[in-house]
Design a protein around this motif. Structure first.
Motif, PDB file in Angstrom:
ATOM      1  N   ASP A 112     -43.667 -12.199  10.955  1.00 50.43           N
ATOM      2  CA  ASP A 112     -42.686 -11.773   9.976  1.00 50.43           C
ATOM      3  C   ASP A 112     -42.050 -10.447  10.415  1.00 50.43           C
ATOM      4  OD1 ASP A 112     -41.460 -11.730   7.213  1.00 50.43           O
ATOM      5  OD2 ASP A 112     -42.658  -9.893   7.122  1.00 50.43           O
ATOM      6  N   LYS A 113     -40.718 -10.421  10.523  1.00 51.13           N
ATOM      7  CA  LYS A 113     -40.029  -9.244  11.039  1.00 51.13           C
ATOM      8  C   LYS A 113     -40.209  -8.024  10.139  1.00 51.13           C
ATOM      9  CE  LYS A 113     -36.389 -11.687  13.593  1.00 51.13           C
ATOM     10  NZ  LYS A 113     -34.928 -11.916  13.709  1.00 51.13           N
ATOM     11  N   THR A 114     -40.235  -8.247   8.839  1.00 52.29           N
ATOM     12  CA  THR A 114     -40.398  -7.122   7.907  1.00 52.29           C
ATOM     13  C   THR A 114     -41.722  -6.418   8.147  1.00 52.29           C
ATOM     14  OG1 THR A 114     -39.081  -8.293   6.250  1.00 52.29           O
ATOM     15  CG2 THR A 114     -40.447  -6.464   5.480  1.00 52.29           C
ATOM     16  N   TRP A 115     -42.778  -7.194   8.357  1.00 53.60           N
ATOM     17  CA  TRP A 115     -44.096  -6.612   8.627  1.00 53.60           C
ATOM     18  C   TRP A 115     -44.096  -5.878   9.960  1.00 53.60           C
ATOM     19  CZ3 TRP A 115     -47.809  -7.768  12.461  1.00 53.60           C
ATOM     20  CH2 TRP A 115     -49.064  -7.141  12.286  1.00 53.60           C
ATOM     21  N   PRO A 123     -40.790  -1.660  17.282  1.00 48.77           N
ATOM     22  CA  PRO A 123     -40.931  -3.043  16.807  1.00 48.77           C
ATOM     23  C   PRO A 123     -40.446  -4.100  17.796  1.00 48.77           C
ATOM     24  CG  PRO A 123     -40.014  -1.635  15.092  1.00 48.77           C
ATOM     25  CD  PRO A 123     -40.011  -0.837  16.350  1.00 48.77           C
ATOM     26  N   SER A 124     -39.460  -3.739  18.619  1.00 50.05           N
ATOM     27  CA  SER A 124     -38.902  -4.736  19.545  1.00 50.05           C
ATOM     28  C   SER A 124     -39.440  -4.596  20.963  1.00 50.05           C
ATOM     29  CB  SER A 124     -37.372  -4.633  19.567  1.00 50.05           C
ATOM     30  OG  SER A 124     -36.969  -3.345  20.019  1.00 50.05           O
ATOM     31  N   ALA A 125     -40.557  -3.868  21.120  1.00 49.77           N
ATOM     32  CA  ALA A 125     -41.075  -3.588  22.466  1.00 49.77           C
ATOM     33  C   ALA A 125     -41.373  -4.851  23.255  1.00 49.77           C
ATOM     34  CB  ALA A 125     -42.324  -2.723  22.379  1.00 49.77           C
ATOM     35  N   ASN A 126     -41.789  -5.913  22.580  1.00 50.03           N
ATOM     36  CA  ASN A 126     -42.047  -7.152  23.310  1.00 50.03           C
ATOM     37  C   ASN A 126     -41.380  -8.355  22.640  1.00 50.03           C
ATOM     38  OD1 ASN A 126     -43.737  -7.404  21.100  1.00 50.03           O
ATOM     39  ND2 ASN A 126     -45.614  -7.009  22.257  1.00 50.03           N
ATOM     40  N   GLY A 130     -34.998 -11.746  19.954  1.00 55.73           N
ATOM     41  CA  GLY A 130     -35.002 -11.247  18.595  1.00 55.73           C
ATOM     42  C   GLY A 130     -36.254 -11.554  17.791  1.00 55.73           C
ATOM     43  N   GLU A 131     -37.180 -12.311  18.358  1.00 58.28           N
ATOM     44  CA  GLU A 131     -38.407 -12.648  17.644  1.00 58.28           C
ATOM     45  C   GLU A 131     -39.607 -11.966  18.307  1.00 58.28           C
ATOM     46  OE1 GLU A 131     -38.346 -14.119  14.914  1.00 58.28           O
ATOM     47  OE2 GLU A 131     -36.671 -15.514  14.834  1.00 58.28           O
ATOM     48  N   VAL A 132     -40.616 -11.641  17.491  1.00 59.67           N
ATOM     49  CA  VAL A 132     -41.819 -10.999  18.000  1.00 59.67           C
ATOM     50  C   VAL A 132     -42.985 -11.965  17.835  1.00 59.67           C
ATOM     51  CG1 VAL A 132     -43.433  -9.075  17.725  1.00 59.67           C
ATOM     52  CG2 VAL A 132     -40.974  -8.687  17.477  1.00 59.67           C
ATOM     53  N   TYR A 133     -43.594 -12.323  18.956  1.00 60.02           N
ATOM     54  CA  TYR A 133     -44.686 -13.291  18.945  1.00 60.02           C
ATOM     55  C   TYR A 133     -46.063 -12.648  19.099  1.00 60.02           C
ATOM     56  CZ  TYR A 133     -40.901 -16.653  19.392  1.00 60.02           C
ATOM     57  OH  TYR A 133     -39.762 -17.387  19.170  1.00 60.02           O
ATOM     58  N   ILE A 134     -46.065 -11.377  19.511  1.00 60.02           N
ATOM     59  CA  ILE A 134     -47.307 -10.614  19.608  1.00 60.02           C
ATOM     60  C   ILE A 134     -47.039  -9.228  19.036  1.00 60.02           C
ATOM     61  CG2 ILE A 134     -48.896  -9.464  21.187  1.00 60.02           C
ATOM     62  CD1 ILE A 134     -48.913 -11.791  22.950  1.00 60.02           C
ATOM     63  N   PRO A 135     -47.755  -8.807  17.996  1.00 58.36           N
ATOM     64  CA  PRO A 135     -47.523  -7.484  17.411  1.00 58.36           C
ATOM     65  C   PRO A 135     -47.661  -6.378  18.455  1.00 58.36           C
ATOM     66  CG  PRO A 135     -48.935  -8.787  15.980  1.00 58.36           C
ATOM     67  CD  PRO A 135     -48.797  -9.557  17.268  1.00 58.36           C
TER      68      PRO A 135
END
Length: 425
Positions: A112-115, A123-126, A130-135
Motif C-alpha cells: 500500500d503506497k500510503t503506508w 519511499p521510492s528507493a526501490n 511506481g510500485e513498491v514490492y519490498i518496503p
C-alpha cells in the motif's frame, strides 16, 4: 549480496525438511489460522534464532496468521524462489529477493503506497514503475572504499583521497612500501566486480543518473567511448600492480580476513562489510567514496528492504499485514545494522532508537546517506527501475573477472551490449 549457484535436486528435499521441522503443512487453514509460507535465508549473523524470533514478534501483531518458514539452501534467494515457482511451490512471502526478476510474470503484489509514504525516508528507493514490492527499510552504499589508517600512515598518506589522481598516488605510495594497495576477493564474481561497480557508478552514472534508463531506451551503450575510458581505469589499477597478483584466487570471506588483518590497505566493498569490522581495532578503519576525476562526491546507493508478497498468496491482505509488522520492528533492524552494516531508513528514528552499538567508521559511512550529495543507483545492485535485465549481473561480474587478465576492454563491453540485447528481448 553473495549469489551462489544452487543444486536443483536439493529443492524437494529441503522443502520436505522444512515442513518436517516447521509446524503445519505450509498452506490453507490451521486451527482457524491462515498458514503462509515465508522464504528466508540464513547467515552466521541472521541465524535460525533471528528468523524465529522475528516471525514470532510479527505474528503477534498479525492475528490469524501462522508462518511456515522455508530456508533457502544458499543466499541466492532469487534462484531458489524461481525453482520453487517452477515446481508450483512459490512462497507467500519472500525475504530480500530482487522484485524485477518476478514482477514481469505477475508474481508479486505491491504494498500500500500510503503506508510506504508514511513510514520510510525514501519511499521510492526501490520502486518499480511506481510500485513498491519490498518496503525500503534500509539502504547500502555499494561500494565504499574502506582503508587501514595505520597502513596509510606508514606510506605517508595524510588523508583519504578524493580525486582519481590522489587515489593513484596513494596506491603508488603503498606499493612503494611493499604494502598491497587494494584487496580483492576475485574468486567470487560479485566481489571481483566491486572496483568496476565503483568506477562505473562514479564516472558514468555520476554524470548521468539516467544512464541505465537511457540504456534501456538504447540511447547509450556499454561500448561507448566514455564507458571505455572509465573501465580502462580498472585496467590501470591491474597493470600497475595495485591488486595482489593472485587476487582471482582469493575468496570473498578470505578477502575480509586479509583486509582486517592488515594484508591490504584498501578494500572496495558494499557497506555490509561494516558488520565485519573487528571491534577491538575498529578505530583503525576509515572509509571514503570511490574517487572521481574532480573530487565530486558520488554515492552508489542501493535501497534495501524486507519481504515481498506473492500475488497468489493464500491471503494477500494478511500477508501484507505480516510484512508491515516485520518491516517496522526495531529489533529486526538492530540485527541488520550491527551485523550486516545496514543503514536504517525508517522515518522518525535515529540510530539511538535501535539501541545499537556501532563503530565510528559505521557512523561516518552512514553520514553519506543523510547528506545532500549525488546519490546514484549502484550499477548491478539496484532493485528499482535501474535494476539490470535478468542475467546481466552475471555478465557484468564475468567481465570484471575477465578484465583482470585481459586488456580487451572494448571487447568485453561489446559482450555486455550483446548480453543486454538478448536479456531485454
Amino acid at each position: 549480496m553473495i549469489r551462489k549457484p544452487l543444486l536443483a535436486a536439493c529443492v524437494a528435499g529441503l522443502l520436505a525438511l522444512t515442513a518436517a521441522c516447521g509446524s503445519g503443512d505450509g498452506g490453507g487453514k490451521e486451527s482457524g489460522e491462515t498458514a503462509l509460507t515465508y522464504l528466508v535465508f540464513e547467515t552466521p549473523s541472521l541465524d535460525a534464532k533471528f528468523w524465529d524470533d522475528s516471525i514470532t514478534a510479527a505474528s503477534a501483531q498479525t492475528p490469524g496468521v501462522k508462518i511456515n518458514k522455508i530456508v533457502a539452501p544458499s543466499t541466492d534467494r532469487d534462484g531458489y524462489a524461481k525453482q520453487l515457482q517452477q515446481s508450483g511451490q512459490f512462497p507467500d512471502l519472500l525475504q530480500s529477493i530482487t522484485p524485477s526478476n518476478f514482477v514481469g510474470a505477475g508474481l508479486l503484489k505491491p504494498y500500500d503506497k500510503t503506508w510506504i509514504d508514511a513510514n520510510f525516508l525514501l519511499p521510492s528507493a526501490n520502486s518499480l514503475k511506481g510500485e513498491v514490492y519490498i518496503p525500503p527499510t534500509n539502504s547500502q552504499i555499494v561500494p565504499q572504499v574502506y582503508y587501514n589508517k595505520q597502513l596509510f600512515q606508514q606510506a605517508g598518506i595524510e588523508k583519504a583521497p578524493t580525486t582519481w589522481a590522489e587515489f593513484l598516488d596513494a596506491c603508488a605510495k603503498l606499493k612503494a612500501k611493499n604494502i598491497n594497495p587494494i584487496e580483492l576477493g576475485g574468486a567470487d564474481p560479485f566481489a571481483a566486480s566491486m572496483p568496476l561497480v565503483g568506477i562505473v557508478s562514479a564516472d558514468i552514472l555520476g554524470k548521468n543518473k539516467n544512464w541505465l534508463q537511457d540504456r534501456y531506451a538504447d540511447k547509450v551503450k556499454f561500448a561507448d567511448a566514455d564507458m571505455v575510458t572509465a573501465v580502462n581505469k580498472y585496467r590501470t589499477l591491474v597493470t600497475s600492480g595495485y591488486f595482489d597478483k593472485g587476487a582471482l584466487g582469493v575468496k570473498y570471506a578470505d578477502s575480509i580476513t586479509r583486509f582486517t588483518t592488515g594484508k591490504s590497505a584498501m578494500y572496495p566493498m558494499g557497506s555490509w562489510f561494516l558488520g565485519s569490522v573487528p571491534k577491538d581495532t575498529a578505530d583503525n578503519f576509515g572509509s571514503f567514496p570511490w574517487p572521481t576525476d574532480n573530487g565530486d562526491v558520488v554515492v552508489p546507493f542501493v535501497g534495501g528492504g524486507s519481504m515481498a508478497i506473492s500475488a497468489k498468496a493464500k491471503d494477500t491482505a494478511l500477508a501484507e499485514k505480516f510484512g508491515q509488522a516485520w518491516s517496522l520492528n526495531p529489533a529486526n533492524l538492530k540485527a541488520l545494522i550491527e551485523t550486516d552494516g545496514a543503514f536504517p531508513m525508517i522515518k522518525g528514528k535515529t540510530l539511538k532508537d535501535y539501541n545499537v552499538t556501532v563503530t565510528k567508521v559505521f557512523e561516518d559511512s552512514y553520514a553519506y546517506v543523510g547528506q545532500d550529495n549525488n546519490k546514484v543507483s549502484a550499477i548491478g545492485w539496484a532493485t528499482n527501475d535501474d535494476a539490470l535485465p535478468a542475467g546481466l549481473n552475471d555478465a557484468f561480474y564475468a567481465a570484471a573477472q575477465a578484465l583482470f587478465t585481459k586488456d580487451d576492454v572494448a571487447g568485453e563491453l561489446k559482450k555486455l551490449d550483446e548480453a543486454w540485447k538478448t536479456a531485454a528481448q
